[in-house]
Design a protein around this motif. Sequence first.
Motif, PDB file in Angstrom:
ATOM      1  N   GLY A 362       0.803  -0.959   0.200  1.00 19.07           N
ATOM      2  CA  GLY A 362       0.046  -0.053   0.050  1.00 19.07           C
ATOM      3  C   GLY A 362       0.898   1.230  -0.053  1.00 19.07           C
ATOM      4  N   TYR A 363       2.019   1.056   0.829  1.00 13.78           N
ATOM      5  CA  TYR A 363       2.687   2.441   0.794  1.00 13.78           C
ATOM      6  C   TYR A 363       3.484   2.630  -0.623  1.00 13.78           C
ATOM      7  N   VAL A 364       3.626   1.667  -1.364  1.00 10.81           N
ATOM      8  CA  VAL A 364       4.455   1.732  -2.354  1.00 10.81           C
ATOM      9  C   VAL A 364       3.401   2.250  -3.503  1.00 10.81           C
ATOM     10  N   ASP A 365       2.254   1.961  -3.327  1.00 12.24           N
ATOM     11  CA  ASP A 365       1.260   2.416  -4.255  1.00 12.24           C
ATOM     12  C   ASP A 365       0.873   3.823  -4.098  1.00 12.24           C
ATOM     13  N   SER A 366       0.910   4.149  -2.692  1.00 12.47           N
ATOM     14  CA  SER A 366       0.669   5.339  -2.315  1.00 12.47           C
ATOM     15  C   SER A 366       1.714   6.607  -2.782  1.00 12.47           C
ATOM     16  N   ILE A 367       2.955   6.214  -2.835  1.00 14.79           N
ATOM     17  CA  ILE A 367       4.168   7.074  -3.204  1.00 14.79           C
ATOM     18  C   ILE A 367       4.050   7.363  -4.669  1.00 14.79           C
ATOM     19  N   LYS A 368       3.328   6.219  -5.416  1.00 18.53           N
ATOM     20  CA  LYS A 368       3.513   6.308  -6.852  1.00 18.53           C
ATOM     21  C   LYS A 368       2.332   7.435  -7.085  1.00 18.53           C
ATOM     22  N   SER A 369       1.173   7.319  -6.294  1.00 14.29           N
ATOM     23  CA  SER A 369      -0.016   8.182  -6.706  1.00 14.29           C
ATOM     24  C   SER A 369       0.442   9.613  -6.298  1.00 14.29           C
ATOM     25  N   ASP A 420       5.034 -20.409   0.291  1.00  7.90           N
ATOM     26  CA  ASP A 420       3.998 -19.324   0.808  1.00  7.90           C
ATOM     27  C   ASP A 420       4.314 -17.960   1.382  1.00  7.90           C
ATOM     28  N   ILE A 421       5.505 -17.919   1.734  1.00  2.00           N
ATOM     29  CA  ILE A 421       6.035 -16.534   2.281  1.00  2.00           C
ATOM     30  C   ILE A 421       6.451 -15.653   0.839  1.00  2.00           C
ATOM     31  N   ARG A 422       6.938 -16.317  -0.160  1.00  2.00           N
ATOM     32  CA  ARG A 422       7.231 -15.822  -1.282  1.00  2.00           C
ATOM     33  C   ARG A 422       6.312 -14.973  -2.083  1.00  2.00           C
ATOM     34  N   LYS A 423       5.121 -15.531  -2.039  1.00  2.00           N
ATOM     35  CA  LYS A 423       4.069 -15.026  -3.111  1.00  2.00           C
ATOM     36  C   LYS A 423       3.887 -13.672  -2.781  1.00  2.00           C
ATOM     37  N   ASP A 424       3.629 -13.164  -1.504  1.00  2.07           N
ATOM     38  CA  ASP A 424       3.279 -11.763  -1.367  1.00  2.07           C
ATOM     39  C   ASP A 424       4.422 -11.037  -1.426  1.00  2.07           C
ATOM     40  N   LEU A 425       5.550 -11.512  -1.116  1.00  2.40           N
ATOM     41  CA  LEU A 425       6.942 -10.957  -1.157  1.00  2.40           C
ATOM     42  C   LEU A 425       7.177 -10.472  -2.410  1.00  2.40           C
ATOM     43  N   PHE A 426       7.024 -11.391  -3.496  1.00  2.85           N
ATOM     44  CA  PHE A 426       7.414 -11.327  -5.054  1.00  2.85           C
ATOM     45  C   PHE A 426       6.465 -10.179  -5.721  1.00  2.85           C
ATOM     46  N   SER A 427       4.928 -10.387  -5.215  1.00  2.00           N
ATOM     47  CA  SER A 427       4.147  -9.307  -5.395  1.00  2.00           C
ATOM     48  C   SER A 427       4.606  -8.040  -5.174  1.00  2.00           C
ATOM     49  N   LEU A 428       5.041  -7.758  -3.946  1.00  2.00           N
ATOM     50  CA  LEU A 428       5.752  -6.625  -3.460  1.00  2.00           C
ATOM     51  C   LEU A 428       6.784  -6.114  -4.141  1.00  2.00           C
TER      52      LEU A 428
END
Length: 992
Positions: A362-369, A420-428
Amino acid sequence: MDDLERAILISFDESGAVDSALKLQALAFCQQVKEAPTAWQICIERLGFTKLPQVQFWCLQCLYEVVSSRYAAMSSEEKAFVRESVFKMVCYEPVDEKNLVRVLDAPGYVRNKLAQVLATLVKFEYPVVWSGVFVDLLPHLSKGVELIDMFCRVLNRLDAELIDAESHGSDEVTTLAVASRVKDAMRQQCVPQIVRVWYEVVSSYKNSNSEICIAVLECMRKYIAWIDIGLIANDVFVPLLFDLVLGEGLDEQLRGAAASCLLAVVSKGMNFQSKLALLQSLRMNRIFSLVSRERESEFKSKVAILLAGYGAEILLCFVKLNSEEARGVSMELLEEVLPSVLRVMQNCEADLAIKIVEFLSGYVDSIKSLSPTSLSEKQLVHVGQILEMIRMHICYDPDYRHNVDVLDKIGQEEEDRMSDIRKDLFSLLRNVGRVAPEVTQIFIHTSLVNAVSSPSEKNVEEVEAALSIFYALGESISEEAMKNGNGFIGKLVPMLLSTKFQCHSNRIVALIYLETIMRYTKYVQENTQYIPMVLTVFLDDRGIRHPNVSVSRRASYLFMRVVKQLKANLVPFIEQILQSLQDKIAQFTLDISSKEFSGYEDGSHIFEAIGILAGMEDVPLEKQSEYLSALLTPLCQQVQTLLMNAQAEPVQISSTHIAIIQQNVMAINALSKGFSERLATSIRPTIGLMFKQTLDVLLQILVVFPDIEPLRNKVTSFLHCMVGILGPAVIPYLPKALDQLLNDCEGPKEMGNFLILINQLTKFRTSILDIMEEVFPIIVGRIFSVLPSDPFPTGPGSNTEEIRELLNLQKTFYAFLHLMATNELSSVLISPKSRVYLDQIMQFLLSSSRHHKDISVRKSCVQIFVILIKEWYATPHCEEKVPGFRNFIMERFATDCCLYSVLEKSFNLHDAATDILFGEIVTAQKVMYEKFGDDFLNHLLSRAFPATQCPQNYAEQYCQKLQTTDFKALKSFYKSLVENLKSQQNGSLVFR
């Protein structure tokens, strides 16, 4: 001790010393007391004098059950007595003057049960009957910690019974209504006083009795969600909470409880502008240092959860608020808390890590906007920190290096955990890559350069992580960017292709290396100078010849995919590839007596890759024939040798020999996938001849080994391929093949597999008419003997393997009948050998067209009937090909399917799939009119519509529409007619 107490003690006994019959007798006696009309009175009296915890608990449990189930039937006096008695117990008073036992002296589980009884009374009586329960209870808290503890237990129980049930979306209307009533009354009457007590207790006891303070704070945390936040978030209570969190000399559990209360404050639902002001006023930065200064503990975890929750709430404010000032304040708070959240992420539980990764995304999205063109220096630093956090968290634990390498049970569990751990981390990671591409590319480049330059074999985890990050980023890189190969990809791909890591023998490093090369093959497709390097990677000990079997197998598969992608560019390298794979190919045709059979089918991918290369039209005919002959001949010869041995000495054939035949057929099958029908029949019939000769050999397997299911399946798969490669030229081979396959083909699974092959053959249309006339009655007879006449069961226990096989067979059978109709093979149904099954088939299709739960099946059945009507009635009023068919269509199909089924309540005209079926039904009626003329209209007007009690004028209008050419208007009118009839709910034939 009387009988009741003895019975209670016996029923509670868990030592095993009590005779089971005696225990059952005791339980029966206790149950008898519970069911007595005066059970509540017996329990209250006994609670006045018994000191036995088991007896106290049983009495309170009995009292709870009576109040829960029989309270409404009690008189006003009895209810008042129960309330008064329970209130006395809660207030640390004896029930009556004669008996001085106090229940609050009992163990915690007894006091919890007493709290449950009081909470239940509150549920029934507060505030209408018992308005003073809380107000009257508060003064008693001055008696000491026993009363405070009990008060907390009551509030906790009330939260569990009512308030928490409401917040979790209980579907019981009564529970929600009671919860609202209790909360509204408490807000008006006593919540401020309760909050004041909380403050006074924590202030007074924080240094002397942390246990009671923890109980109060835990209780308060649950209530913050629905009480006025101003009672807590003020200049009095907030400083106290922060003093507790920051109080280094205080009990850590107490500090953690205070942190949890602060989390409840920041998570409180409210207007986002007010929320932002609240978050700003808390000055949370005073506790940021705790996550780095404190040792690992439960308290540090609580602080970590608080900071993660705080960050998430700020982020929510940023997203929801539109004013530039609010978003600016939100971003300042976000960037202030972010370093602490990242420190928390270094060592936290999995559940919290998931929440933090979500927050960081969410933070990454926010700094982009906020900064769509460029990021600030601080934001770039934070992005770099996020990337480093990702790299750190995707690294495997070195302690499990050996387990993961050999993939034992522990290694498999570790691999699953990391997946399992990597799914969200790679999305980030991909999110960061979109927002800050340059920073991300520099980070990945640096990570890979460090991995490549590291001379140590001990950096397995770091190398694997660097490769995994590069691989994961590739998912978000466009095909165009991949082909063009910007500076980032253009540097890294060649570097990797020329690299052999010191730790390349490790399984996970080798696998991710190969997967990464495969992912970036599109770059090589445009930069063909690197093709030799790609081939070397897959053909040396980094790939197919890797010492780890699982790596070697995966390399074979990935090599096949590389060949598919690069095949147009690989013609000059075919000789080199075949030469390099010669030893792998030869393993399939070693002398039978010396062959070490591998027992797996990874070779199929190698043969498929070779087939793709050899099957290209760009390969000269001479070379193509040479390659194919060199591959097919030894494989076929070995199969022939084994078949002759089996015929000569059947007893001597071992399971290994059968497995060798199976593997050879699999290799031939895989090889054939690279050849097209155009090549094998039109351009280079020599190639087709070689496959025909191979088919001759492999069909002998069905003769020699008719009962070996794996061999039957492999030969059937090869037949599928030959149908695609040889086209109509395969037809002469079919009678023998199908005859052999039909032997021992009785079960639903075997019939289903056979039917899939037959379905493929229907594309030859009338060319296989004679064959179909022979096999059709056998197929239909066996299928009807296997499929149940009643509907399949549903519900628990119905999802068995047997039912799944039957359902698959039925589905394939529908497809078979549809293909027969659409491929000009409907005459097979009325051939002399098949006529015996015609009525059964018609009834099957009719029932399915009306009742099957799958709309697509119903549509297929209607389409079959339409085709049969057209083909069996070429012109109106022609002589019947099938006596009785015309009457069946008008009397049954036109009525049951085309009228009654659409009037069923389950027929949802607003559903898209059902609307398509409805269109097919209207088409069927149109065709019936074209073929049967006025006879069909008369049937509708005299029999079909009257049976549904349809008004005569509606029926006549529909028949008029049926005679026009405007299909859209016909469908629209019929839909309105159906909806009209449904709304009237006329017609007993339909509305049952």
